[in-house]
Design a protein around this motif. Sequence first.
Motif, PDB file in Angstrom:
ATOM      1  N   SER A 173      46.574  43.432  48.303  1.00 45.95           N
ATOM      2  CA  SER A 173      47.443  44.034  47.290  1.00 45.95           C
ATOM      3  C   SER A 173      47.941  42.979  46.307  1.00 45.95           C
ATOM      4  N   GLY A 174      48.339  41.846  46.841  1.00 47.46           N
ATOM      5  CA  GLY A 174      48.805  40.756  45.979  1.00 47.46           C
ATOM      6  C   GLY A 174      47.701  40.237  45.072  1.00 47.46           C
ATOM      7  N   PHE A 175      46.509  40.090  45.611  1.00 47.71           N
ATOM      8  CA  PHE A 175      45.381  39.625  44.801  1.00 47.71           C
ATOM      9  C   PHE A 175      45.051  40.632  43.702  1.00 47.71           C
ATOM     10  N   THR A 176      45.073  41.910  44.044  1.00 48.63           N
ATOM     11  CA  THR A 176      44.787  42.952  43.053  1.00 48.63           C
ATOM     12  C   THR A 176      45.832  42.957  41.945  1.00 48.63           C
ATOM     13  N   ALA A 177      47.097  42.831  42.323  1.00 45.87           N
ATOM     14  CA  ALA A 177      48.170  42.789  41.317  1.00 45.87           C
ATOM     15  C   ALA A 177      48.012  41.567  40.416  1.00 45.87           C
ATOM     16  N   TRP A 178      47.680  40.444  40.987  1.00 39.00           N
ATOM     17  CA  TRP A 178      47.486  39.222  40.182  1.00 39.00           C
ATOM     18  C   TRP A 178      46.278  39.374  39.258  1.00 39.00           C
ATOM     19  N   TRP A 179      45.180  39.914  39.788  1.00 40.47           N
ATOM     20  CA  TRP A 179      43.939  40.038  39.012  1.00 40.47           C
ATOM     21  C   TRP A 179      44.095  41.010  37.856  1.00 40.47           C
ATOM     22  N   THR A 180      44.815  42.114  38.046  1.00 39.21           N
ATOM     23  CA  THR A 180      44.929  43.117  36.996  1.00 39.21           C
ATOM     24  C   THR A 180      45.914  42.726  35.911  1.00 39.21           C
ATOM     25  N   THR A 181      46.789  41.764  36.192  1.00 39.97           N
ATOM     26  CA  THR A 181      47.750  41.338  35.161  1.00 39.97           C
ATOM     27  C   THR A 181      47.255  40.154  34.353  1.00 39.97           C
ATOM     28  N   ARG A 182      46.081  39.687  34.608  1.00 41.28           N
ATOM     29  CA  ARG A 182      45.531  38.537  33.890  1.00 41.28           C
ATOM     30  C   ARG A 182      45.124  38.914  32.481  1.00 41.28           C
TER      31      ARG A 182
END
Length: 48
Positions: A39-48
Amino acid sequence: MSETKTQKPFLELRAGGFHLVIQKAPVRLMSTLIAVGCSGFTAWWTTR
């Protein structure tokens, strides 16, 4: 006659006088850590 099976530990940490051995992986803990990490990785990846 009994045979003892030696099993390699799942995790073994040694630091100075501290020694931690975990024989079996706690399934609930592992699944929770994986879910939070994904979940954390997905949140980080989508806000890039």
